[in-house]
Every structure is written in C-alpha cells, then in structure tokens.
Design a protein around this motif. Structure first.
Motif, PDB file in Angstrom:
ATOM      1  N   VAL A   1      17.142  -5.519 -10.605  1.00  0.00           N
ATOM      2  CA  VAL A   1      17.367  -4.932  -9.284  1.00  0.00           C
ATOM      3  C   VAL A   1      18.509  -5.672  -8.595  1.00  0.00           C
ATOM      4  CG1 VAL A   1      16.345  -4.427  -7.039  1.00  0.00           C
ATOM      5  CG2 VAL A   1      14.942  -4.291  -9.102  1.00  0.00           C
ATOM      6  N   THR A   2      19.490  -4.913  -8.101  1.00  0.00           N
ATOM      7  CA  THR A   2      20.623  -5.533  -7.400  1.00  0.00           C
ATOM      8  C   THR A   2      20.574  -5.296  -5.896  1.00  0.00           C
ATOM      9  OG1 THR A   2      21.965  -3.569  -7.843  1.00  0.00           O
ATOM     10  CG2 THR A   2      22.146  -5.403  -9.405  1.00  0.00           C
ATOM     11  N   SER A   3      19.808  -4.296  -5.447  1.00  0.00           N
ATOM     12  CA  SER A   3      19.639  -4.092  -4.009  1.00  0.00           C
ATOM     13  C   SER A   3      18.332  -3.366  -3.749  1.00  0.00           C
ATOM     14  CB  SER A   3      20.809  -3.296  -3.426  1.00  0.00           C
ATOM     15  OG  SER A   3      20.728  -1.936  -3.806  1.00  0.00           O
ATOM     16  N   VAL A   4      17.753  -3.618  -2.579  1.00  0.00           N
ATOM     17  CA  VAL A   4      16.532  -2.921  -2.159  1.00  0.00           C
ATOM     18  C   VAL A   4      16.715  -2.533  -0.695  1.00  0.00           C
ATOM     19  CG1 VAL A   4      15.371  -5.137  -1.676  1.00  0.00           C
ATOM     20  CG2 VAL A   4      14.021  -3.043  -1.887  1.00  0.00           C
ATOM     21  N   GLU A   5      16.490  -1.243  -0.397  1.00  0.00           N
ATOM     22  CA  GLU A   5      16.687  -0.742   0.954  1.00  0.00           C
ATOM     23  C   GLU A   5      15.521   0.160   1.351  1.00  0.00           C
ATOM     24  OE1 GLU A   5      20.449   1.209   1.150  1.00  0.00           O
ATOM     25  OE2 GLU A   5      21.591  -0.618   0.702  1.00  0.00           O
ATOM     26  N   GLY A   6      15.319   0.285   2.655  1.00  0.00           N
ATOM     27  CA  GLY A   6      14.238   1.116   3.178  1.00  0.00           C
ATOM     28  C   GLY A   6      13.777   0.529   4.495  1.00  0.00           C
ATOM     29  N   GLY A   7      12.502   0.669   4.786  1.00  0.00           N
ATOM     30  CA  GLY A   7      11.962   0.149   6.044  1.00  0.00           C
ATOM     31  C   GLY A   7      11.394  -1.241   5.883  1.00  0.00           C
ATOM     32  N   LYS A   8      10.279  -1.480   6.592  1.00  0.00           N
ATOM     33  CA  LYS A   8       9.681  -2.821   6.578  1.00  0.00           C
ATOM     34  C   LYS A   8       9.165  -3.197   5.200  1.00  0.00           C
ATOM     35  CE  LYS A   8       5.108  -1.368   8.316  1.00  0.00           C
ATOM     36  NZ  LYS A   8       5.301   0.088   8.296  1.00  0.00           N
ATOM     37  N   GLU A   9       8.802  -2.182   4.394  1.00  0.00           N
ATOM     38  CA  GLU A   9       8.321  -2.475   3.041  1.00  0.00           C
ATOM     39  C   GLU A   9       9.425  -3.111   2.202  1.00  0.00           C
ATOM     40  OE1 GLU A   9       6.244   1.542   4.157  1.00  0.00           O
ATOM     41  OE2 GLU A   9       8.239   0.691   4.384  1.00  0.00           O
ATOM     42  N   ALA A  10      10.641  -2.555   2.306  1.00  0.00           N
ATOM     43  CA  ALA A  10      11.779  -3.107   1.565  1.00  0.00           C
ATOM     44  C   ALA A  10      12.094  -4.527   2.036  1.00  0.00           C
ATOM     45  CB  ALA A  10      12.991  -2.204   1.722  1.00  0.00           C
ATOM     46  N   GLU A  11      11.974  -4.749   3.336  1.00  0.00           N
ATOM     47  CA  GLU A  11      12.237  -6.088   3.879  1.00  0.00           C
ATOM     48  C   GLU A  11      11.237  -7.103   3.337  1.00  0.00           C
ATOM     49  OE1 GLU A  11      12.195  -5.683   8.139  1.00  0.00           O
ATOM     50  OE2 GLU A  11      13.858  -4.234   8.111  1.00  0.00           O
ATOM     51  N   LYS A  12       9.984  -6.670   3.195  1.00  0.00           N
ATOM     52  CA  LYS A  12       8.962  -7.581   2.670  1.00  0.00           C
ATOM     53  C   LYS A  12       9.263  -7.957   1.222  1.00  0.00           C
ATOM     54  CE  LYS A  12       4.116  -8.555   2.593  1.00  0.00           C
ATOM     55  NZ  LYS A  12       2.790  -8.195   3.130  1.00  0.00           N
ATOM     56  N   ILE A  13       9.649  -6.949   0.416  1.00  0.00           N
ATOM     57  CA  ILE A  13       9.982  -7.221  -0.984  1.00  0.00           C
ATOM     58  C   ILE A  13      11.132  -8.229  -1.062  1.00  0.00           C
ATOM     59  CG2 ILE A  13      10.935  -6.206  -3.100  1.00  0.00           C
ATOM     60  CD1 ILE A  13       9.503  -3.563  -2.177  1.00  0.00           C
TER      61      ILE A  13
ATOM     62  N   GLY B   1       0.808  -1.218   0.000  1.00  0.00           N
ATOM     63  CA  GLY B   1       0.000   0.000   0.000  1.00  0.00           C
ATOM     64  C   GLY B   1       0.838   1.263   0.000  1.00  0.00           C
ATOM     65  N   VAL B   2       0.284   2.329   0.567  1.00  0.00           N
ATOM     66  CA  VAL B   2       0.972   3.626   0.594  1.00  0.00           C
ATOM     67  C   VAL B   2       2.255   3.484   1.415  1.00  0.00           C
ATOM     68  CG1 VAL B   2       0.807   6.053   1.266  1.00  0.00           C
ATOM     69  CG2 VAL B   2      -1.204   4.868   0.371  1.00  0.00           C
ATOM     70  N   LEU B   3       3.352   3.990   0.861  1.00  0.00           N
ATOM     71  CA  LEU B   3       4.655   3.794   1.502  1.00  0.00           C
ATOM     72  C   LEU B   3       4.852   4.757   2.672  1.00  0.00           C
ATOM     73  CD1 LEU B   3       6.836   3.317  -1.689  1.00  0.00           C
ATOM     74  CD2 LEU B   3       6.312   1.577   0.033  1.00  0.00           C
ATOM     75  N   GLU B   4       5.177   4.211   3.841  1.00  0.00           N
ATOM     76  CA  GLU B   4       5.536   5.034   4.999  1.00  0.00           C
ATOM     77  C   GLU B   4       7.005   5.446   4.907  1.00  0.00           C
ATOM     78  OE1 GLU B   4       4.559   3.051   8.645  1.00  0.00           O
ATOM     79  OE2 GLU B   4       2.573   2.481   7.900  1.00  0.00           O
ATOM     80  N   THR B   5       7.831   4.527   4.409  1.00  0.00           N
ATOM     81  CA  THR B   5       9.263   4.765   4.255  1.00  0.00           C
ATOM     82  C   THR B   5       9.616   4.571   2.786  1.00  0.00           C
ATOM     83  OG1 THR B   5       9.549   3.720   6.412  1.00  0.00           O
ATOM     84  CG2 THR B   5      11.547   4.108   5.112  1.00  0.00           C
ATOM     85  N   PRO B   6      10.361   5.485   2.176  1.00  0.00           N
ATOM     86  CA  PRO B   6      10.745   5.278   0.777  1.00  0.00           C
ATOM     87  C   PRO B   6      11.523   3.979   0.590  1.00  0.00           C
ATOM     88  CG  PRO B   6      11.184   7.538   1.447  1.00  0.00           C
ATOM     89  CD  PRO B   6      10.820   6.787   2.692  1.00  0.00           C
ATOM     90  N   VAL B   7      11.320   3.367  -0.562  1.00  0.00           N
ATOM     91  CA  VAL B   7      12.034   2.145  -0.926  1.00  0.00           C
ATOM     92  C   VAL B   7      13.010   2.493  -2.049  1.00  0.00           C
ATOM     93  CG1 VAL B   7      11.822  -0.166  -1.941  1.00  0.00           C
ATOM     94  CG2 VAL B   7      10.153   0.618  -0.235  1.00  0.00           C
ATOM     95  N   GLU B   8      14.285   2.257  -1.807  1.00  0.00           N
ATOM     96  CA  GLU B   8      15.315   2.597  -2.792  1.00  0.00           C
ATOM     97  C   GLU B   8      15.868   1.329  -3.415  1.00  0.00           C
ATOM     98  OE1 GLU B   8      19.727   4.708  -2.897  1.00  0.00           O
ATOM     99  OE2 GLU B   8      18.148   5.611  -1.665  1.00  0.00           O
ATOM    100  N   MET B   9      15.906   1.315  -4.748  1.00  0.00           N
ATOM    101  CA  MET B   9      16.460   0.171  -5.463  1.00  0.00           C
ATOM    102  C   MET B   9      17.587   0.621  -6.379  1.00  0.00           C
ATOM    103  SD  MET B   9      13.129  -2.092  -6.536  1.00  0.00           S
ATOM    104  CE  MET B   9      11.784  -2.375  -5.370  1.00  0.00           C
ATOM    105  N   GLU B  10      18.660  -0.172  -6.382  1.00  0.00           N
ATOM    106  CA  GLU B  10      19.722  -0.005  -7.366  1.00  0.00           C
ATOM    107  C   GLU B  10      19.462  -1.002  -8.492  1.00  0.00           C
ATOM    108  OE1 GLU B  10      22.067   2.271  -7.387  1.00  0.00           O
ATOM    109  OE2 GLU B  10      21.521   3.096  -5.417  1.00  0.00           O
ATOM    110  N   ILE B  11      19.606  -0.504  -9.727  1.00  0.00           N
ATOM    111  CA  ILE B  11      19.310  -1.334 -10.899  1.00  0.00           C
ATOM    112  C   ILE B  11      20.527  -1.349 -11.811  1.00  0.00           C
ATOM    113  CG2 ILE B  11      17.797  -1.628 -12.901  1.00  0.00           C
ATOM    114  CD1 ILE B  11      15.733   0.113 -11.209  1.00  0.00           C
ATOM    115  N   GLU B  12      20.963  -2.552 -12.174  1.00  0.00           N
ATOM    116  CA  GLU B  12      22.077  -2.710 -13.100  1.00  0.00           C
ATOM    117  C   GLU B  12      21.697  -3.748 -14.147  1.00  0.00           C
ATOM    118  OE1 GLU B  12      25.692  -3.703 -11.045  1.00  0.00           O
ATOM    119  OE2 GLU B  12      25.312  -2.224  -9.467  1.00  0.00           O
ATOM    120  N   ASP B  13      22.031  -3.454 -15.406  1.00  0.00           N
ATOM    121  CA  ASP B  13      21.765  -4.403 -16.502  1.00  0.00           C
ATOM    122  C   ASP B  13      20.322  -4.889 -16.487  1.00  0.00           C
ATOM    123  OD1 ASP B  13      24.444  -4.221 -17.278  1.00  0.00           O
ATOM    124  OD2 ASP B  13      25.031  -5.848 -15.928  1.00  0.00           O
ATOM    125  N   GLY B  14      19.397  -3.965 -16.171  1.00  0.00           N
ATOM    126  CA  GLY B  14      17.973  -4.291 -16.268  1.00  0.00           C
ATOM    127  C   GLY B  14      17.393  -5.065 -15.113  1.00  0.00           C
TER     128      GLY B  14
END
Length: 325
Positions: A225-237, A210-223
């Motif tokens: 996702v190589t990393s996902v960071e943020g709060g509990k939403e990022a952990e769920k992903i 749903g609506v994000l409480e904490t931003p989710v940051e992703m690094e993308i290489e060669d098309g």
C-alpha cells in the motif's frame, strides 16, 4: 448460569467445528474481555470428556500480536486450541508453531454470548465445505486474480505457485486451522505482484473500525500500500501503520472470499463481517501463516461489498454472487 442456547452454540464449536474427542488435550486461550464465551466453550469441551485447560491473558494491543510466552508454551502441548480472544492471534508465530506441532486451531475473535445464540455459527458447515474447498482449488490453479467493483476497485494480484487455503469452519485433522464463523477461502498473493486501486466499502473488522461509514481507498504498487484515503477510518489505519516502523505492515498479504450464507450483511461483528457471503477482502500485513513469506507486527482485513473476482479471466464472484455453485 450459562443459558441452554449459549451452551448449544458452544457445543457446535466443540463438536462440529473442532471435532473434539474424549481424552484430547484442549486448550482454551482467552483474555478477560471475552472470558465469558471462553468459559462456555471450555464447559462444552469438558462435556465431551476432553482434558480442558483455560489460559487467560491481557488482550493484545493489535491483531497479529504474539500471545504471552507461557501461553505459547502451553499451545505446544495441546491437541486442540480454541481462541476466544479480543484481538486475533491467528497470524502469530505461536499459532504457526502449534499447527506445525499437530494442533488443530479454531479462532474466535471478539465473540459475544449473542453470537453463540444466533447468526453465522449456525451455518451448515458440512454442506458448505465442498464449495469452500473448490474455491481454494480455484485459487491454487490460478496464476492471476483481478478484483473490480462499482466503487472503483481495479487491482491485479499474482498467485503463481501459491496454494489456496480452505477454512470451512471445521478443523478436524492435525495441523488444520479455521476461524469461526468465516467459512472462507483465501490465498497469499506473491509478494510484490499486487497492483492497482482498491476501494473498501464494506467493513474493516480489525482495529475497532467495523462497518465502514466512508469508503477507504488504497493505492497499491509492487505488492504494498502506497496511500490510504477516506474518512476517519483511513486516518486510523494510517496512524496504526505509523506506530509501527516496519515496511511489512503495508504488505498485501491475503486475498479472500467470505462464504457463510448465515452472514448476509455486514453488521460490525468481527467474525460475521469476515464470513459475510460474497464479500472479497484483502488482508494487509503478515502472510507467512497463509503461505507467503512476510511477517509483520500487525495484520488486518478490509472488505468489499459487491466485488467481481476473476481468476485467469474467469469470474468466480460476480457483483458479490458466486458463479460456480
């Protein structure tokens, strides 16, 4: 009893969005979590003198999973398929094959009775359709997209040779697909071309986030996702991806723009947040139903609230506002 207003909303789905004609074979695919909405849609289709069938299954575990085989078989016999479901089957092989067979498919994910009464369903679909189709044309003509945002997004996306898709909330020709209430244009990036950083600050309608409480940051290489960071939403992903031992789940599958003026804010409703006016989002996972080549066991979308989208250097969305209409 179905309220008059709920039935009015169901009639918009059947008449405006699906353009159901008398005598057509309409299949309503649903599950027990949203069967109330499905019953209203089926009743509205019956009022159009369509031949209506309704198929209920257990809710899928993840968006992008396949429906039951018996339901997939029934989908091959239908002229119109409407899917009020708790988990999206939009990116399934079953939907792809039904479209190839000539069915019109209208997706309705996590729809509630309240959404039949108010919100994005009451948009001017015909009025927005030319803008939606123009956005898809711009995607088709572009060879590269760049998305930036005040939150730190800066990513480039290769589009060479890929066609944009217009989903104006209306599917009135054989093989067409639309999702309600999105009013969305999208494109499948060329595999391996997306590079950069994306900061999602709007919503992730899938995965019960749903609506994000904490931003989710992703690094993308060669098309991918190589990393996902943020709060509990990022952990769920990260947990969902880890559950699927399949590199395809990291694929940047979709670049999309929400265009429904009746969806001005992210509010946690699945369809509202996809269609939220002026948002840019990425789909991650399956791209083969959009014109790409990747099939993954799970697909989800993540939204930015005030993005700038440039196509071949020309801004088409600037800080969440469209520049061309």
């Amino acid at each position: 009893m179905h309220s008059v207003q709920e039935m009015k909303g169901a009639s918009i789905v059947v008449e405006t969005c699906a353009a159901v004609d008398p005598g057509e074979d309409v299949l309503v695919v649903s599950d027990w979590k949203v069967s109330g909405v499905a019953e209203r849609v089926a009743a509205a289709a019956k009022e159009r003198d369509a031949n209506v069938s309704m198929a209920l299954m257990d809710p899928r575990e993840y968006d992008g999973n396949e429906p039951e085989e018996t339901i997939a078989a029934a989908m091959m016999e239908a002229d119109v398929i409407i899917t009020p479901v708790h988990r999206s089957i939009t990116h399934s092989s079953a939907v792809a094959e039904a479209k190839e067979n000539g069915a019109r498919v209208i997706s309705m994910v996590k729809f509630t009775e309240e959404q039949l009464v108010t919100g994005g369903l009451y948009a001017d679909y015909e009025g927005m359709r030319p803008h939606c189709e123009e956005m898809a044309r711009k995607f088709t003509e572009a060879s590269e997209a760049r998305v930036t945002s005040p939150q730190g997004t800066d990513v480039t996306v290769g589009l060479e040779g890929r066609d944009g898709n217009a989903h104006p909330g209306i599917a009135d020709e054989p093989g067409e697909f639309t999702a309600l209430v999105h009013i969305e244009s999208n494109i499948a990036p060329v595999e391996g071309t997306t590079e950069g950083t994306v900061v999602f600050d709007g919503a992730i309608p899938n995965l019960d986030i749903g609506v994000l409480e904490t931003p989710v940051e992703m690094e993308i290489e060669d098309g991918a996702v190589t990393s996902v960071e943020g709060g509990k939403e990022a952990e769920k992903i990260a947990r969902v991806w880890a559950d699927h031992d399949d590199p395809a789940v990291y694929n940047i599958a979709q670049l999309a723009v929400g265009m429904n003026p009746e969806c001005p804010e992210f509010n946690g409703w699945f369809s509202n947040d996809h269609g939220r006016y002026g948002n840019v989002h990425f789909g991650i996972g399956t791209s083969s139903n959009l014109g790409g080549t990747t099939r993954a066991p799970v697909h989800f979308d993540a939204m930015m609230a005030e993005p700038t989208l440039e196509l071949d250097g020309e801004a088409v969305v600037e800080d969440g506002e469209f520049t061309f209409f």
